[in-house]
Scaffold this motif. Structure first.
Motif: not given
Length: 184
Positions: A78, A82-89, A91
């Motif tokens: 983590s 990136s913040e977008a990838v973290k958010s998807v992961k 979820q």
């Protein structure tokens, strides 16, 4: 005197008819759970149900291990995401966590459905054997043994049903069961 003789004859005729009707009433009882318990099909169903349960639990453990592995990978990687990838992961991990939370209920539902599927034919076979024995042996009534607190004298038909199903009674059940009464 003739009138008295007619009344006595009529009364004795009624008593003979009543005695004949009472003699035709034959009462028996049985523990259907005991019948089902001694059937070889029940042992086979229990084995299949245990195997099915073990397979469901193994699958749940695999899902849990996959979740923990994904979580550990996310925690490790983590810092470079990136913040977008973290958010998807996150979820994805939340979705997996929710699925794991409902896994126990799914296992219980699947086990109940499988149990019903396996036991229904066994129950049907036992019930048909009880009905056949009652008809063949001339029982007017057959009661569930465990449901009766007070009942008229009857006979335990378990030995007859076991014989009909070609099942040898275990010593404990067979030794305590009285021998079926012979037809008059």
């Amino acid at each position: 005197m003739k009138k008295f003789f007619t009344v006595v004859l009529f009364a004795s005729g009624l008593m003979m008819v009543a005695a004949h009707a009472q003699a035709q009433t034959k009462i028996g009882y049985i523990s259907s759970q005991e019948v089902i318990g001694i059937m070889p099909e029940t042992r086979k169903a229990d084995t299949l149900l245990t195997d099915f349960r073990n397979a469901l639990l193994a699958s749940a453990q695999e899902k849990q291990a996959a979740f923990y592995a994904a979580y550990e990978k996310f925690a490790k990687d983590s810092t470079t995401m990136s913040e977008a990838v973290k958010s998807v992961k996150k979820q994805e991990l939340n979705k997996l966590s929710t699925e794991l939370g409902g896994e126990e209920e799914r296992i219980q539902n699947a086990l109940q459905q499988k149990r019903d599927e396996l036991i229904m034919p066994i129950n049907k076979k036992a019930f048909e054997a009880i009905q056949a024995v009652a008809k063949e042996a001339g029982y007017t009534y057959v009661f569930e043994k465990e449901a009766l607190l007070v009942a008229p004298t009857g006979e335990d038909i378990l030995p007859l049903v076991a014989k009909k199903l070609n099942i040898k009674l275990p010593n404990a059940a067979g030794a305590n069961a009285p021998a079926p009464a012979k037809k008059p």
